[in-house]
Structures are given as C-alpha cells and as structure tokens.
Design an enzyme around this catalytic site. Structure first.
Site, mmCIF file in Angstrom:
data_model
loop_
_atom_site.group_PDB
_atom_site.id
_atom_site.type_symbol
_atom_site.label_atom_id
_atom_site.label_comp_id
_atom_site.label_asym_id
_atom_site.label_seq_id
_atom_site.Cartn_x
_atom_site.Cartn_y
_atom_site.Cartn_z
ATOM 1 N N CYS A 1 0.829 -1.206 0.000
ATOM 2 C CA CYS A 1 0.000 0.000 0.000
ATOM 3 C C CYS A 1 0.863 1.256 0.000
ATOM 4 O O CYS A 1 1.361 1.671 1.042
ATOM 5 C CB CYS A 1 -0.928 -0.006 1.216
ATOM 6 S SG CYS A 1 -1.965 1.455 1.320
ATOM 7 N N CYS B 1 -0.410 4.123 2.118
ATOM 8 C CA CYS B 1 -0.206 3.947 3.565
ATOM 9 C C CYS B 1 1.248 4.211 3.940
ATOM 10 O O CYS B 1 1.539 4.876 4.937
ATOM 11 C CB CYS B 1 -0.510 2.521 4.012
ATOM 12 S SG CYS B 1 -1.950 1.763 3.308
ATOM 13 N N ASP B 2 2.170 3.661 3.188
ATOM 14 C CA ASP B 2 3.561 3.598 3.637
ATOM 15 C C ASP B 2 4.536 4.459 2.838
ATOM 16 O O ASP B 2 5.704 4.581 3.213
ATOM 17 C CB ASP B 2 4.045 2.137 3.600
ATOM 18 C CG ASP B 2 3.217 1.255 4.535
ATOM 19 O OD1 ASP B 2 2.753 1.765 5.567
ATOM 20 O OD2 ASP B 2 3.020 0.072 4.223
#
Ligand code: NDP
Length: 310
Positions: free
Chosen positions: A134, A137-138
C-alpha cells in the site's frame, strides 16, 4: 440456535463502524472478527491519513480503539471465523469454523480484500521492514529513498506515480514487455523522469541486513537471453492486484468480474435482500480505511431501515 438481528462478518474499519452504528441503534448485533482481527490495517505501521489523529496512529492501535469503541456502545464482538452462509432464505444461517450456527435477520459482509503477494519467502521475512502492498499507507516513509513497485496494471502505475513524488527513484518491475494499465496511466508514468520501468523482469528475492536493501531480479526468465541482476532499493511495493474475500459466500451474491460484491450504487444493498456489503470487499476502487468506515456506517443505516420495513 442463537439468533441476532444483524450479523457482521469482518473486523476492519467497515465491520467495526457497522457494529458501532447498529449497537447504538439498539439492533441486536454480533460481529465475528475472522482470521485477522482488525484486518489489513494491523499489518501497516503508522496511519497518517485517518482523520482525527494529528500525530498519526499505529494501525494496530487504531483497530484496537475501534474494537473498544464498538464494545463500549454495546456491540457483541467475538473471535470466530464464518466458514459458510446460507443466504437462500431468512433468517440467514452462518456456520462457524467450529460447526456452531447462528441465525440472522440481516448480514453485513465486511470481509475485506487481501493484497496479492508473489509468494516469495522474503516477502514474509521483510513484512513491515520494507515490504508493503500500500503506497498510500507507507509511501511517506520512503521520502528521498529508492523504491520498487511490482506490477504493470493501473494500481502499479498509480502507486509508482504517487511514490515518484516522494521517493528519489522508483523502479517498476513488470513481468511482460508492456504495461497493462490504461493509456492515460501509462502516459503519467512515462512522463516522470524518476520512474524507470524494468520490462520482462521478475523478482527472485530480496536482501538486506536491517530491512530491505535490495532485490534480486531476472530479465527474460527461462529464455536464452536470461540475465540475473540486483537493484538497490529501500522499499518493495506489491501492486499485482487484490483478492476480495468472498469465497465463503459460495456464489450466493452477485460479484463483478474481479470478484468484488456488487452493491447498488447509492446504498450497500446486494443481490440478496437483507444482505449488505461494506468496505473493501465491495470496493475495487478506493480501498482506504476511512472510505471503508464510511460504507460500514451506510450498511448499518441500511440494516436499520430494512429491519424497520419487516
Ligand atoms: P491488474 O490485474 O489490472 O494488474 C495486475 C498487474 O500485476 C499486471 O501487470 C500483472 O501482470 C501483474 N502481476 C500479476 N501477478 C503477477 C505476478 N505473480 N508477478 C508479477 N506480476 C504480476 O490489477 P490492478 O490492481 O492494477 O487493477 C485492478 C482493476 O482495478 C483493473 O481493472 C484496473 O483497471 C482497476 N483500477 C483502476 C484504477 C483507475 O482507473 N484509476 C486504479 C487502480 C485500479 P500481467 O499484465 O503480466 O498479467
């Protein structure tokens, strides 16, 4: 047999939000957490895009808080895995892995989707230490670093493009000699100077002492032009598709060609009256925690309305 008004299957943001809303509406609910309590977010690190947490929040902590909030308002949250459901008539019947059965007037399916992985041992070894599925997300943790994105579809292009605005360099590892993504997405990727596409390339493994430091790759695998080489990277992002978790439904709900549950565009209703879908299991497009929580709320409100109409 135990009977509830609303059975919620899944414990990600969609499931817990549905549990909070149904509990507060005095609907007798029951949520089964499934094999991965808390869902996909428990495998990420800090979440900085869920509103309300200005300093960010650990994914595991966020899910623990959602669970606690659901329990505090009266939701019945239990560990357990729903193995199968009979949606042929109401009340619906769910069978747990231990053989226990539950009757329910309504069901909210919130079982999420799982990112596909290549199946390399190193993906497990470096989980949370440079391997991610992701970018939204990261990606933030790879500012000015070098990353690789595996895949050649729209998701891979989107993730590579997103990462190229943060990282100093982005490799795309594409197994074919072309990108499968739409022309517009391909164009966006090709216009970025810091994205390098490695066509005809597969990943053999990852290496690094403290987290990912590089990948072992192979070009033209299995041909006489086969060539093995390494690249130095700090992050390895999988973008080879997601698999919605719908196997337990055994074909009883209408799915789209990718296997996601088809819902009415405006509501969370599905092809079976009294069954609702929320979160990633019905969302091939956005796949964000806050979006999943939103559909969990909508599913709960749809359940209330449905129960009132009976
Ligand atoms: P896709 O299935 O479209 O693409 C998957 C990519 O991963 C392909 O390039 C595929 O290669 C590659 N791949 C699959 N398995 C492996 C493997 N084992 N090793 C190496 N490479 C692998 O998935 P997406 O998630 O990209 O997209 C899913 C759907 O969502 C699509 O319909 C897409 O159009 C849509 N979507 C639309 C967006 C938009 O419109 N903005 C954004 C994101 C997704 P190969 O080509 O060789 O099969």
């Amino acid at each position: 047999m135990e009977k509830v008004q609303c059975l919620i299957i899944g414990s990600g943001p969609a499931g817990y939000t549905a549990a909070i809303y149904t509990a507060r509406a005095n609907v007798k609910n029951l949520l089964f957490e499934g094999l991965q309590p808390g869902g996909q977010l428990t495998t990420t690190t800090t979440i900085e895009n869920f509103p309300g947490f200005p300093a960010g929040i650990d994914g595991y902590d966020l899910m623990a808080k959602m669970r606690e909030q659901a329990v505090n308002v009266g939701a019945d949250v239990r560990s357990g895995f729903v193995q199968s459901v009979d949606l042929s008539k109401r009340p619906f019947v769910a069978t747990l892995d231990g053989g226990e059965t539950i009757e329910a007037d309504t069901v909210i399916v919130a079982t999420g989707a799982s990112a596909k992985y290549l199946g390399l041992d190193d993906e497990k070894k470096y989980a949370g230490q440079g391997v991610s599925a992701c970018a939204t997300c990261d990606g933030f943790f790879y500012r000015k670093k070098v990353v690789a994105v595996v895949g050649g579809g729209d998701t891979a292009c989107e993730e590579a493009h997103y990462l190229s605005n943060l990282a100093s360099k982005v490799y795309m590892i594409v197994r074919k000699d072309y990108l499968r993504a739409s022309a517009a997405m391909q164009q966006r990727v090709k216009e970025k100077e810091n994205i390098e596409i490695l066509f005809n390339t597969n990943t053999l493994g990852l290496f690094g002492e403290n987290g990912v430091e590089g990948a072992h790759l192979v070009k033209f695998k299995g041909t006489d032009k086969e060539e093995k080489f390494d690249i130095d990277i700090d992050g390895f992002f999988l973008a080879i598709g997601h698999q919605p978790n719908t196997a337990f439904l055994n074909g009883q709900l209408e799915l789209d060609e990718q296997g996601y549950i088809v819902t009415n565009k405006v509501t969370t209703t599905t092809s079976v009256e009294g069954v609702f879908a929320a979160g990633d299991v019905a969302d091939p497009r956005y796949r964000q925690a806050v979006a999943a929580a939103g559909t969990g709320c909508r599913a709960a409100l749809d359940v209330e309305k449905f129960l009132a109409s009976l």
